[in-house]
Design a protein around this motif. Structure first.
Motif, short mmCIF file in Angstrom:
data_model
loop_
_atom_site.label_atom_id
_atom_site.label_comp_id
_atom_site.label_asym_id
_atom_site.label_seq_id
_atom_site.Cartn_x
_atom_site.Cartn_y
_atom_site.Cartn_z
N PRO A 4 0.80 -1.23 0.00
CA PRO A 4 0.00 0.00 0.00
C PRO A 4 0.84 1.28 0.00
O PRO A 4 0.45 2.27 -0.64
N THR A 19 -10.82 -5.11 -1.38
CA THR A 19 -11.92 -4.15 -1.30
C THR A 19 -11.39 -2.72 -1.40
O THR A 19 -12.12 -1.81 -1.79
N LYS A 20 -10.12 -2.52 -1.07
CA LYS A 20 -9.53 -1.18 -1.11
C LYS A 20 -9.03 -0.80 -2.50
O LYS A 20 -9.01 0.37 -2.87
N TRP A 30 -8.27 -8.02 1.22
CA TRP A 30 -7.97 -6.57 1.25
C TRP A 30 -8.14 -5.93 -0.13
O TRP A 30 -7.85 -4.75 -0.31
#
Length: 394
Positions: A290, A371-372, A369
């Motif tokens: 990220p 979904t981000k 994760w």
């Protein structure tokens, strides 16, 4: 799927590893068992002999010498025969083995000698070798029936040295038919003495998964953030091949690696034809990834040309190639037969857009994760395509 929980530790002086029981057991069957319940014990006699006692109820004090955790926040995911590890200081409880899963891992260490831009398990600079090795040997002892497969991972498992050989030997002796896959950056295998010692363990059903991110040394070294890593990895691959160790080459696909993906495929074919498998893997948006998304992110839809070319270069020359962590609606149909359902069951999800998809059962889905951040081209496909995906569901 939940794998962790915590509670208030009472008289837990050292780490505990044991097998979950959701029912009370007679005294002669309590050794190595951890009783998990919502109830508070009525007496010390009720819990004597267990490795530990876990309850969601509140206990103000210890009622026996058995390591106890009260006010455990969540126990629904803890099933009979699961193996769990309990940390004494913080009351942390982790499920470390599930007998009904094909996605169990032996976590060797948090240390690593690389620092990859997209590492999903960022390394920790602390010596956990003895503690984790002791825990892993105990886990192996407690597993009561041969698993189909196990993965050794980290961190970088080779940093354990002789302790790693001991773990592999323990698995070899107890479960010789279990397929054992170890994830490693492969750098230490550039040293002939280490590779020779590693090969001497002779596990009969073993493969190494080693990443190679570019045919260009500077690019690979940039991705792993370690100067000289490319040369060490390439030398290590050849050292392993000389000793007959089975090898899988892994490539994580992102903006830095996809640019020269066809050239990397050509390089792999010309230099590592001994590799039994090449895995082309979608980016996992966790850990370091990220914070580096400005450098790493590219929509998988936008590298289909490079991916199709790389797969063709490898597959038409007889190399075994797979695509991991990609959704069928984003892949070109020519690539579907190379797609695998590769995401571990405990972190695998499908998005709302997938609910009406006719090929959902054949699609590998997403990391939880995702979904981000995920491809903007995700969309449901008609059920008429379900019998024509070519996807290997194994």
């Amino acid at each position: 799927m939940r794998l962790t929980t915590s509670g208030r530790a009472i008289d837990v002086g050292k780490p505990v590893v044991g097998i979950v029981s959701r029912e009370p057991l007679p005294k002669e069957k309590r050794a190595d068992r951890i009783w998990v319940t919502e109830e508070a014990p009525n007496s010390a006699e009720e819990i004597m002999g267990y490795s530990a006692f876990l309850t969601t109820s509140k206990l103000d004090r210890a009622i026996s010498t058995v390591p106890t955790l009260s006010l455990v926040s969540e126990i629904d995911h803890l099933r009979t025969r699961d193996i769990v590890a309990i940390e004494p200081k913080n009351g942390f409880i982790r499920t470390v083995y599930r007998p009904d899963s094909d996605f169990n891992v032996i976590f060797a260490t948090e240390r690593c000698n690389s620092n990859c831009l997209m590492c999903s398990q960022p390394p920790q600079d602390r010596d956990d070798t003895d503690a984790l090795t002791e825990r892993n040997i105990e886990i192996i002892r407690l597993i009561d029936s041969p698993p189909t497969r196990l993965v050794i991972t980290g961190g970088e498992p080779t940093l354990l040295g002789e302790r790693l050989f001991g773990i592999i030997a323990a698995l070899r002796d107890k479960f010789p038919q279990t397929y054992l896959h170890m994830l490693t950056n492969g750098r230490i295998f550039a040293w002939p003495a280490f590779t020779a010692r590693f090969a001497e363990v002779e596990h009969p059903n073993f493969m190494l998964g080693i990443p190679l991110y570019s045919d260009d040394a500077a690019t690979h070294d940039y991705v792993v953030q370690a100067k000289g890593a490319f040369d060490q990895t390439v030398i290590g691959l050849h050292q392993l091949a000389r000793h007959g160790v089975r090898i899988e080459i892994r490539v994580v696909l992102h903006a830095v690696t996809v640019t020269r993906l066809p050239q990397l495929a050509e390089y792999i074919y010309r230099n590592f034809t001994f590799a039994e498998h090449v895995a082309l893997m979608g980016l996992e948006n966790i850990g370091y990834a990220p914070r580096h998304m400005n450098t790493l992110w590219v929509d998988p839809n936008d590298y289909q040309d490079q991916l199709e070319s790389a797969v063709e270069i490898l597959s038409t020359r007889g190399m075994n190639v797979s695509i991991y962590n990609h959704q069928l609606c984003v892949l070109r149909k020519s690539l579907w037969k190379f797609a695998r359902k590769s995401i571990s069951d405990w972190k695998n999800i499908y998005l709302e857009e997938c609910q009406s998809c006719g090929v959902r059962e054949q699609c590998g889905g997403f990391f939880q994760w995702a979904t981000k951040l995920h491809s903007k081209y995700i969309h449901p496909l008609p059920v008429s395509l379900a019998s024509n995906t070519g996807v290997d569901l194994a």
